[in-house]
Design a protein around this motif. Structure first.
Motif, short mmCIF file in Angstrom:
data_model
loop_
_atom_site.label_atom_id
_atom_site.label_comp_id
_atom_site.label_asym_id
_atom_site.label_seq_id
_atom_site.Cartn_x
_atom_site.Cartn_y
_atom_site.Cartn_z
N UNK A 255 0.84 -1.21 0.00
CA UNK A 255 0.00 0.00 0.00
C UNK A 255 0.87 1.26 0.00
N UNK B 49 3.01 2.00 -3.33
CA UNK B 49 2.34 2.54 -4.51
C UNK B 49 1.70 3.90 -4.25
N UNK B 50 1.43 4.21 -2.98
CA UNK B 50 1.00 5.58 -2.68
C UNK B 50 2.11 6.58 -2.99
N UNK C 32 3.70 6.87 -5.58
CA UNK C 32 3.54 7.40 -6.94
C UNK C 32 2.67 8.64 -6.96
N UNK C 33 1.69 8.68 -6.08
CA UNK C 33 0.84 9.88 -5.99
C UNK C 33 1.64 11.04 -5.42
N UNK D 66 3.93 12.31 -8.13
CA UNK D 66 3.22 13.09 -9.15
C UNK D 66 2.92 14.50 -8.63
N UNK E 290 -3.37 27.75 -10.90
CA UNK E 290 -2.91 26.37 -11.02
C UNK E 290 -1.77 26.10 -10.04
N UNK F 53 -3.29 25.74 -6.64
CA UNK F 53 -4.01 24.47 -6.50
C UNK F 53 -3.03 23.30 -6.37
N UNK G 263 -1.33 16.11 0.46
CA UNK G 263 -0.69 14.80 0.31
C UNK G 263 0.38 14.58 1.39
N UNK H 6 -1.11 13.92 4.70
CA UNK H 6 -1.58 12.53 4.79
C UNK H 6 -0.43 11.63 5.26
N UNK H 7 0.74 11.80 4.65
CA UNK H 7 1.92 11.02 5.05
C UNK H 7 2.36 11.37 6.47
N UNK I 47 0.23 9.40 8.65
CA UNK I 47 0.61 7.98 8.72
C UNK I 47 1.70 7.77 9.76
N UNK J 27 -8.11 8.43 1.03
CA UNK J 27 -8.12 9.18 -0.22
C UNK J 27 -9.53 9.24 -0.84
N UNK K 209 -5.58 -4.01 4.29
CA UNK K 209 -6.14 -3.04 3.35
C UNK K 209 -5.08 -2.69 2.30
N UNK K 210 -5.43 -2.89 1.02
CA UNK K 210 -4.54 -2.46 -0.06
C UNK K 210 -5.43 -1.85 -1.14
N UNK K 211 -5.39 -0.53 -1.20
CA UNK K 211 -6.27 0.19 -2.12
C UNK K 211 -5.62 0.49 -3.46
N UNK K 212 -4.31 0.50 -3.48
CA UNK K 212 -3.59 0.78 -4.72
C UNK K 212 -3.69 -0.46 -5.62
N UNK L 224 -8.35 28.13 -17.30
CA UNK L 224 -6.95 27.71 -17.44
C UNK L 224 -6.73 26.81 -18.65
#
Lengths: 226, 226
Positions: A101, A104-105, A107-108, A111, A132, A135, A143, A146-147, A150, B54, B66-69, B127
């Protein structure tokens, strides 16, 4: 084993760094490597293009096997050298779920960091908007919060997924280090800073620390006001 | 085993579809599932938010794990049920390298498709720029040509990485099917179309085909002019 591997890499690139950490953790020191310059466009040079039609770093080859995607290369190394060095994917299903989990988070997070840090590089001048930028920064801040959350929920001294170092750390640590390099506030993200301090001393991380970061310890402060 | 799993999913979402294909391939039929509506904002509903901060689909739970990715969940299923159903990660190092490489290249394809298909949804009206739309379409076209080229170099009837169905197909097939649903030209991408025709008949894919695609066979033609 390691001598039949070659890694083309760029200094400071989190995807490159991931493979280098995984190679260290799996005791695969002694691989061939070539440090290339993004600025000089060396990632589009012939030896890279020969194994990577995307012309990107990292580019990685083990014997005849080519795996340029950082997640793919790290999983390949873990699978091929399972009993060598650090076990990066735990056996227990509960720990495995957490590792996959968080891996792969990443990657978000990657990004959203790219959307902020590379904005002027990716978006042509006539298409740029302050709205932009604002935002993207808000999305990255959420993000990172969120980490931070965790890590708050975990015991002190924990790694990104479980109590010990795993593939989740291989993936996310370079991203966190990159955030602090670009000015992330230690005061606003104290748990991320604790994690950063914990992992940065690890020998695999020290051995692969981006060389140009040693010369110029602080990067641009793009993330300072998050 | 399967009865202790629950999947919250949305119809047509490639990440959701991946987990459903993996569950079928690993003979894990009989899992609990809840089809939710993105339009009704059900991905932000309480049962989803309880396991996925998320608020996204897929959200997946196996017992307490739990693995959502989507990539994480599929790798978890392969690891936990290694000897059950289809082996999705090959043993040989050469095949494994190819599977890992193509698996993770899917994320670039996914990103470039999202940049085109969701442009008006992601970018506020003030935009938007025709030049950005054009550039995104060109980038996606080049990406799809790269994949078309991969299939050209393989033997007829091959799957995305090797001669048989692997995790690379679990990842990339929903993306290719999505591209054709959004109007991708079969004439310009004949090898992708061959691959699409090959895999769409597979029982795991048929069993998990997006229900609303059956009702309305063709989506918007956003990708028609690529």
């Amino acid at each position: 084993m390691a001598s039949s591997m070659i890694l083309y890499w760029g200094s400071g690139s989190p995807p490159c760094w991931r493979i280098m950490i995984a190679l260290e953790e799996k005791n695969l020191q002694g691989y061939q490597q070539k440090l290339l310059s993004f600025e000089k466009n060396e990632h589009k040079s012939e030896p890279v293009m020969a194994i990577n039609p995307r012309g990107q770093l990292p580019s990685f080859k083990h014997g005849d096997n080519i795996i340029n995607e950082s997640f793919g290369a790290c999983l390949y190394l873990e699978n091929q050298f399972k009993s060598q060095g650090t076990q990066l994917i735990p056996d227990s299903s509960a720990e495995q779920a957490l590792v996959y989990q968080r891996m792969f988070e990443t990657l978000t997070l990657q990004q959203k960091m790219a959307d902020v840090i590379y904005y002027t590089w990716k978006v042509p001048e006539g298409e740029r908007h302050d709205s932009a930028v604002k935002r993207n920064k808000e999305a990255l801040s959420a993000e990172l919060q969120l980490w931070e959350g965790y890590f708050q929920k975990m015991d002190a001294g924990s790694y990104a997924a479980v109590k010990y170092f795993t593939m989740a750390d291989v993936m996310v640590f370079p991203q966190i280090a990159y955030a602090f390099r670009f000015g992330l506030s230690q005061e606003k993200f104290p748990k991320l800073e604790e994690y950063h301090n914990l992992v940065k001393e690890r020998s695999s991380v020290q051995a692969s620390w981006p060389p140009h970061w040693k010369e110029t310890p602080q990067g641009m402060e793009i993330l300072k006001d998050l």
